[in-house]
Design a protein around this motif. Structure first.
Motif, short mmCIF file in Angstrom:
data_model
loop_
_atom_site.label_atom_id
_atom_site.label_comp_id
_atom_site.label_asym_id
_atom_site.label_seq_id
_atom_site.Cartn_x
_atom_site.Cartn_y
_atom_site.Cartn_z
N SER A 160 -10.62 -16.71 21.07
CA SER A 160 -10.31 -16.00 19.83
C SER A 160 -9.05 -15.16 19.96
O SER A 160 -8.21 -15.13 19.06
N LEU A 161 -8.90 -14.50 21.10
CA LEU A 161 -7.74 -13.65 21.32
C LEU A 161 -6.46 -14.47 21.45
O LEU A 161 -5.42 -14.13 20.89
N SER A 162 -6.53 -15.57 22.20
CA SER A 162 -5.32 -16.33 22.53
C SER A 162 -4.97 -17.39 21.49
O SER A 162 -3.79 -17.64 21.24
N ALA A 163 -5.96 -18.03 20.91
CA ALA A 163 -5.70 -19.17 20.03
C ALA A 163 -6.57 -19.19 18.80
O ALA A 163 -6.70 -20.24 18.15
N GLY A 164 -7.14 -18.05 18.43
CA GLY A 164 -8.03 -18.03 17.26
C GLY A 164 -7.35 -18.45 15.99
O GLY A 164 -7.94 -19.14 15.14
N GLY A 165 -6.08 -18.08 15.83
CA GLY A 165 -5.36 -18.46 14.61
C GLY A 165 -5.10 -19.94 14.53
O GLY A 165 -5.29 -20.56 13.46
N VAL A 166 -4.67 -20.54 15.63
CA VAL A 166 -4.41 -21.98 15.64
C VAL A 166 -5.70 -22.78 15.47
O VAL A 166 -5.74 -23.79 14.76
N VAL A 181 -5.14 -27.09 24.51
CA VAL A 181 -4.55 -25.75 24.58
C VAL A 181 -5.23 -24.97 25.70
O VAL A 181 -6.46 -25.04 25.85
N THR A 182 -4.45 -24.22 26.48
CA THR A 182 -5.04 -23.39 27.54
C THR A 182 -4.13 -22.21 27.85
O THR A 182 -3.10 -21.99 27.20
N HIS A 183 -4.49 -21.44 28.88
CA HIS A 183 -3.69 -20.32 29.35
C HIS A 183 -2.38 -20.83 29.95
O HIS A 183 -2.29 -21.95 30.45
N ASP A 184 -1.37 -19.96 29.98
CA ASP A 184 -0.13 -20.32 30.67
C ASP A 184 -0.28 -20.06 32.17
O ASP A 184 -1.34 -19.64 32.65
N SER A 236 -0.81 -21.21 25.88
CA SER A 236 -0.76 -19.96 25.14
C SER A 236 0.00 -18.94 25.97
O SER A 236 -0.37 -18.66 27.13
N THR A 237 1.05 -18.37 25.42
CA THR A 237 1.94 -17.52 26.21
C THR A 237 2.48 -16.38 25.37
O THR A 237 2.15 -16.24 24.18
N HIS A 238 3.30 -15.55 25.99
CA HIS A 238 3.97 -14.44 25.30
C HIS A 238 5.41 -14.37 25.79
O HIS A 238 5.66 -14.34 26.99
N PRO A 239 6.37 -14.33 24.88
CA PRO A 239 7.77 -14.21 25.28
C PRO A 239 8.10 -12.78 25.73
O PRO A 239 7.35 -11.84 25.45
N GLU A 260 1.15 -16.38 17.10
CA GLU A 260 0.76 -16.94 18.38
C GLU A 260 1.91 -17.76 18.94
O GLU A 260 2.61 -18.46 18.19
N HIS A 261 2.10 -17.69 20.26
CA HIS A 261 3.21 -18.37 20.92
C HIS A 261 2.68 -19.40 21.92
O HIS A 261 1.72 -19.13 22.65
N TYR A 262 3.36 -20.54 21.97
CA TYR A 262 2.93 -21.62 22.86
C TYR A 262 4.14 -22.31 23.48
O TYR A 262 5.22 -22.36 22.90
N THR A 263 3.91 -22.85 24.68
CA THR A 263 4.87 -23.73 25.33
C THR A 263 4.26 -25.12 25.40
O THR A 263 3.13 -25.27 25.90
N ARG A 264 4.98 -26.13 24.91
CA ARG A 264 4.45 -27.49 24.87
C ARG A 264 4.88 -28.30 26.08
O ARG A 264 6.02 -28.24 26.53
N HIS A 265 3.91 -29.07 26.62
CA HIS A 265 4.20 -30.06 27.65
C HIS A 265 3.66 -31.40 27.16
O HIS A 265 2.48 -31.50 26.82
#
Length: 253
Positions: free
Chosen positions: A17-23, A108-111, A157-160, A234-239
Motif C-alpha cells: 500500500s505504501l509503495s505501490a498502492g496507487g498503481v 513490481v517490487t522494491h528497488d 518502486s523507488t525514490h529519486p 509514485e516513482h519506478y525504474t523499469r527493467h
C-alpha cells in the motif's frame, strides 16, 4: 488498449500500500488483474487479515503469502526461518511458482536499496524477485513450479534524489536515513492522486502498524495536503525482462 496485469511482490504487509498502492488501484480500476505476494508473516496472523482488507480496498486478489518470518519479528511466523535466512534457491522457486500461476505482464517490487529506509527484508525481496522474474520464463528452471511464463517488465518502486526535499523532514523525526537514486534512473513517474483516497484507506487498514507508529502511523498523522504531497506520486525504474536491446555479434558495448 488492455491494461497489463500486475503482480506486486513486497516484503511485509503494508509495503504494497505504501509503495505501490496507487498503481495497484489504478490498474484494478482500469479492469486489469492485480495481486500481491507478501514474503513475510503467517497467513493466520492479525497482520494477514489487515493485508486482506487493504488488498480488497485496492481491488487486488486475496493475499498470496510466502509465510516467512519478518527478520525483526520472530513471532510473525513461528517455526519458519527468517526471510533473509531462507535458502535463496528455495525462495526463488516459491516466487517463480507464484509468477507462473498468476501470469502477470508486469512485476513490481522494491528497488535495490529496499526503498527509502533500506530494510533488510526489502533488499532481500528485491534480489529474490529480480531472479524469479527471469527464471519464470526458463522452462528448465524450476520445472515443478508450473508452465513457464515470462513477464514483460520488472518495475522497481523507488525514490529519486529530489524526494529528499519531500520526505527528509518527516523521516528525520523518527531517525530514518534516506536511500534514493539519481533522478535520471526513474523511468516512470505516476500521478496517483485520482486513487489517493483508496491508497490512504489501504495504508490505514494496517491498523497494527498505525498503532505502533510505523509508516502507516506517520501517514495517519498527516494532513490532507501533506498526504497528497508525499503520497500522490509514485516513482519506478523499469527493467525489461528479457532485455529488448538488438542482438550483437561484436564486442559488448
Amino acid at each position: 488498449m488492455p491494461v497489463p496485469s500486475l503482480l506486486a511482490v513486497f516484503a511485509h504487509p503494508d509495503d504494497e500500500s505504501l509503495s505501490a498502492g496507487g498503481v495497484l488501484a489504478r490498474h484494478a480500476s482500469a479492469g486489469a488483474r492485480t495481486a500481491v505476494v507478501t514474503a513475510t508473516w503467517s497467513p493466520n496472523t492479525v497482520r494477514a487479515g489487515e493485508l486482506a482488507e487493504a488488498l480488497r480496498v485496492l481491488g487486488a486478489d486475496p493475499p498470496r503469502m510466502l509465510g516467512y518470518a519478518d527478520s525483526r519479528v520472530p513471532h510473525s511466523a513461528p517455526g519458519r526461518p527468517r526471510w533473509c535466512d531462507a535458502p535463496l534457491d528455495e525462495a526463488v522457486g516459491e516466487l517463480v511458482a507464484q509468477i507462473r500461476d498468476f501470469r502477470p505482464e508486469i512485476v513490481v517490487t522494491h528497488d535495490a536499496y529496499g526503498g527509502l529506509t533500506g530494510h533488510e527484508d526489502h533488499v532481500h525481496t528485491h534480489r529474490v524477485t529480480a531472479l524469479a522474474a527471469h527464471a519464470a520464463g526458463l522452462e528448465r528452471l524450476y520445472p515443478e513450479a508450473g508452465k513457464p511464463w515470462q513477464p514483460k517488465a520488472l518495475y522497481l518502486s523507488t525514490h529519486p534524489h529530489r524526494a529528499v526535499r519531500t520526505w527528509g523532514a518527516h523521516l528525520a523525526e523518527v531517525g530514518k536515513a534516506l536511500r534514493t537514486v539519481p533522478d535520471e534512473h526513474v523511468t516512470a513517474t505516476v500521478d496517483v492522486t485520482p486513487w489517493l483516497d483508496r491508497k490512504i484507506t489501504a495504508i490505514l487498514a494496517h491498523r497494527t502498524e498505525v498503532t505502533r507508529g510505523a509508516a502507516p502511523g506517520l501517514t495517519a498523522a498527516l494532513s490532507t495536503a501533506e498526504r497528497q504531497h508525499l503520497l500522490g506520486t509514485e516513482h519506478y525504474t523499469r527493467h525489461d525482462v528479457p532485455p529488448t536491446a538488438p542482438a550483437q555479434t561484436e564486442l559488448l558495448s
